[in-house]
Design a protein around this motif. Structure first.
Motif, PDB file in Angstrom:
ATOM      1  N   SER A 126      -0.690  48.120 -34.807  1.00 33.60           N
ATOM      2  CA  SER A 126      -0.484  47.391 -36.096  1.00 33.60           C
ATOM      3  C   SER A 126      -0.122  48.370 -37.101  1.00 33.60           C
ATOM      4  O   SER A 126       1.044  48.187 -37.948  1.00 33.60           O
ATOM      5  N   ALA A 127      -0.501  49.660 -37.130  1.00 39.34           N
ATOM      6  CA  ALA A 127      -0.070  50.778 -38.012  1.00 39.34           C
ATOM      7  C   ALA A 127       1.440  50.996 -37.913  1.00 39.34           C
ATOM      8  O   ALA A 127       2.140  51.353 -38.916  1.00 39.34           O
ATOM      9  N   TYR A 130      10.849  40.603 -26.225  1.00 43.92           N
ATOM     10  CA  TYR A 130       9.859  41.550 -25.984  1.00 43.92           C
ATOM     11  C   TYR A 130       9.333  42.208 -27.152  1.00 43.92           C
ATOM     12  O   TYR A 130       7.840  42.215 -27.274  1.00 43.92           O
ATOM     13  N   LYS A 131      10.044  42.598 -28.317  1.00 44.08           N
ATOM     14  CA  LYS A 131       9.446  43.007 -29.533  1.00 44.08           C
ATOM     15  C   LYS A 131       8.929  41.761 -30.133  1.00 44.08           C
ATOM     16  O   LYS A 131       7.716  41.984 -30.822  1.00 44.08           O
ATOM     17  N   GLY A 132       9.131  40.777 -29.912  1.00 36.54           N
ATOM     18  CA  GLY A 132       8.402  39.557 -30.733  1.00 36.54           C
ATOM     19  C   GLY A 132       6.975  39.376 -30.139  1.00 36.54           C
ATOM     20  O   GLY A 132       6.064  39.002 -30.960  1.00 36.54           O
ATOM     21  N   LEU A 133       6.753  39.673 -28.878  1.00 33.89           N
ATOM     22  CA  LEU A 133       5.464  39.656 -28.380  1.00 33.89           C
ATOM     23  C   LEU A 133       4.559  40.724 -29.031  1.00 33.89           C
ATOM     24  O   LEU A 133       3.468  40.463 -29.146  1.00 33.89           O
ATOM     25  N   PHE A 134       5.034  41.825 -29.267  1.00 33.70           N
ATOM     26  CA  PHE A 134       4.508  42.883 -30.070  1.00 33.70           C
ATOM     27  C   PHE A 134       3.762  42.303 -31.339  1.00 33.70           C
ATOM     28  O   PHE A 134       2.749  42.474 -31.752  1.00 33.70           O
ATOM     29  N   CYS A 157       0.132  41.506 -32.793  1.00 36.02           N
ATOM     30  CA  CYS A 157      -0.450  41.939 -33.868  1.00 36.02           C
ATOM     31  C   CYS A 157      -0.964  40.865 -34.924  1.00 36.02           C
ATOM     32  O   CYS A 157      -2.024  40.974 -35.730  1.00 36.02           O
ATOM     33  N   LEU A 158      -0.276  39.768 -34.872  1.00 41.20           N
ATOM     34  CA  LEU A 158      -0.519  38.746 -35.920  1.00 41.20           C
ATOM     35  C   LEU A 158      -1.891  37.980 -35.401  1.00 41.20           C
ATOM     36  O   LEU A 158      -2.667  37.225 -36.111  1.00 41.20           O
ATOM     37  N   LEU A 217      -6.034  42.472 -25.246  1.00 44.09           N
ATOM     38  CA  LEU A 217      -5.352  43.425 -24.548  1.00 44.09           C
ATOM     39  C   LEU A 217      -3.681  42.999 -24.683  1.00 44.09           C
ATOM     40  O   LEU A 217      -3.607  41.765 -24.426  1.00 44.09           O
ATOM     41  N   LEU A 218      -2.867  43.796 -25.264  1.00 44.68           N
ATOM     42  CA  LEU A 218      -1.445  43.301 -25.239  1.00 44.68           C
ATOM     43  C   LEU A 218      -0.890  42.988 -23.854  1.00 44.68           C
ATOM     44  O   LEU A 218      -0.239  41.779 -23.951  1.00 44.68           O
ATOM     45  N   SER A 219      -1.248  43.494 -22.919  1.00 47.47           N
ATOM     46  CA  SER A 219      -0.869  43.226 -21.795  1.00 47.47           C
ATOM     47  C   SER A 219      -1.547  41.872 -21.011  1.00 47.47           C
ATOM     48  O   SER A 219      -0.643  41.093 -20.586  1.00 47.47           O
ATOM     49  N   ASP A 220      -2.630  41.575 -21.617  1.00 47.32           N
ATOM     50  CA  ASP A 220      -3.200  40.191 -21.216  1.00 47.32           C
ATOM     51  C   ASP A 220      -2.584  39.179 -21.914  1.00 47.32           C
ATOM     52  O   ASP A 220      -2.042  37.972 -21.598  1.00 47.32           O
ATOM     53  N   PHE A 221      -2.297  39.528 -23.252  1.00 51.25           N
ATOM     54  CA  PHE A 221      -1.433  38.381 -23.979  1.00 51.25           C
ATOM     55  C   PHE A 221       0.121  38.132 -23.547  1.00 51.25           C
ATOM     56  O   PHE A 221       0.345  36.926 -23.692  1.00 51.25           O
TER      57      PHE A 221
END
Length: 204
Positions: free
Chosen positions: A112-113, A169-173, A177-178, A185-189
């Protein structure tokens, strides 16, 4: 007569930056980024407070420098898979998922930072959107190889498909965060959505 070799100014500067970097990351993980003061970082590193601003503009710049290591992860995974007997689909999925796993280790607060840093940075300082990144070059190369081997669609060129994949891919990041849920975990999401997109867009 002393046999010690004098340490150059450049080496001293590198050592100081490394100490600051490692101390900052350790404190961020222990206390949370917003709860750490610059003076705590410099005290932990054993250097003067002014030294921090010689190497970093802010705490978020420390986080960004750590995040930039993600491109080394992509490159290492690409080299590891270059001669592997797996499909180009699997190569692309594995390389991009390695970025998710890297961010799992960073943690929600760190990621997030990074996004906060990049949203507030001038255009010429944005890393995540830089088309010269190793991420872009590796994705485009794999897609072009997949098209040439006839595993991937050839209705458009590699650049076109690479842009679609990387934007998603960037949109998933961002979406992760939202969620504001550090227990996920990001990998699970993101893994299932990413793999599905690659298969639907690229494979015949």
């Amino acid at each position: 007569m002393s046999s010690k070799i004098p340490i150059s100014r450049e080496t001293k500067a590198k050592n100081t930056k490394r100490k600051l970097f490692e101390s900052a990351l350790s404190l961020f993980k222990e206390k949370g980024i917003e709860n750490v003061h610059i003076e705590e970082i410099t005290n932990s590193a054993g250097v003067s407070k002014g030294s921090f601003y010689t190497h970093f503009k802010s705490k978020h710049d420390v986080i960004l420098e750590h995040y930039q290591l993600i491109d080394e992860v992509y490159e290492e995974k690409y080299e590891e898979l270059k001669e592997a007997e797996v499909s180009f689909t699997e190569k692309l999925q594995t390389i991009l998922l390695s970025g998710f796993y890297f961010c799992d280790d960073m943690g929600f607060d760190f990621l997030s930072a990074v996004l906060i840093n990049q949203l507030s940075s001038p255009d010429d300082k944005i890393f995540i959107n830089n088309e010269n990144r190793k991420l872009y070059r590796i994705v485009k190369l794999i897609i072009e190889e997949g098209i040439e081997s006839q595993e991937f669609n050839n209705e458009e060129d590699g650049q076109f498909y690479a842009e679609i994949i990387v934007v998603f891919y960037k949109g998933l990041f961002l979406e992760y965060c939202l969620l504001k849920n550090p227990t996920i975990l990001l990998s699970d999401f993101g893994s299932k959505s990413l793999n599905t997109l690659i298969e639907k867009v690229l494979t015949k």
